[in-house]
Design a protein around this motif. Structure first.
Motif, PDB file in Angstrom:
ATOM      1  N   UNK A  81      18.403   2.258  39.301  1.00  0.00           N
ATOM      2  CA  UNK A  81      19.039   1.896  38.011  1.00  0.00           C
ATOM      3  C   UNK A  81      19.426   2.795  36.907  1.00  0.00           C
ATOM      4  N   UNK A  82      18.422   4.003  37.192  1.00  0.00           N
ATOM      5  CA  UNK A  82      18.206   4.923  36.328  1.00  0.00           C
ATOM      6  C   UNK A  82      18.593   6.471  36.781  1.00  0.00           C
ATOM      7  N   UNK A  83      19.514   6.347  38.089  1.00  0.00           N
ATOM      8  CA  UNK A  83      19.807   7.696  38.460  1.00  0.00           C
ATOM      9  C   UNK A  83      18.918   8.186  39.493  1.00  0.00           C
ATOM     10  N   UNK A  89       9.207   6.833  41.281  1.00  0.00           N
ATOM     11  CA  UNK A  89       8.596   5.633  40.211  1.00  0.00           C
ATOM     12  C   UNK A  89       7.973   6.369  38.912  1.00  0.00           C
ATOM     13  N   UNK A  90       7.926   7.768  39.006  1.00  0.00           N
ATOM     14  CA  UNK A  90       7.404   8.440  37.898  1.00  0.00           C
ATOM     15  C   UNK A  90       8.163   9.993  37.660  1.00  0.00           C
TER      16      UNK A  90
END
Length: 98
Positions: A81-83, A89-90
């Motif tokens: 969802x954030x490209x 994950x980080x």
């Protein structure tokens, strides 16, 4: 019948792993000075890292262990969802496109 109220603090460190240990140290200091119960909220991968760090510290500490006053809460994080790639994950696992 007096009831003792407990104070709580929720901490939300930046989602990069480099911010986790300083926040954990801050949580320990806050608890030592105030007796407050602390909850640190972060992504599932970072919480897994914190959990192992707290467990390792508890093995070498006194009976008043971190796990008694520091709680961990996982925040849902969908990297796509954030490209970011699905396995991301980080920030630590980011690869630059140079």
């Amino acid at each position: 019948m007096g009831s003792k109220t407990r104070e709580y603090i929720v901490m939300l460190p930046f989602l990069a792993q480099g911010h986790l240990i300083p926040f954990l140290a801050l949580a320990r200091q806050i608890h030592q000075r105030t007796g407050f119960t602390i909850t640190i909220a972060n992504t599932p991968l970072n919480i897994k890292y914190l959990r192992s760090t707290i467990f390792s510290h508890d093995l070498h500490s006194n009976p008043s262990s971190d796990s008694n006053f520091i709680h961990l809460a996982e925040l849902p994080f969908c990297s796509t969802q954030h490209g970011l790639p699905q396995t991301q994950r980080t920030q630590r696992t980011c690869h630059s496109k140079t």
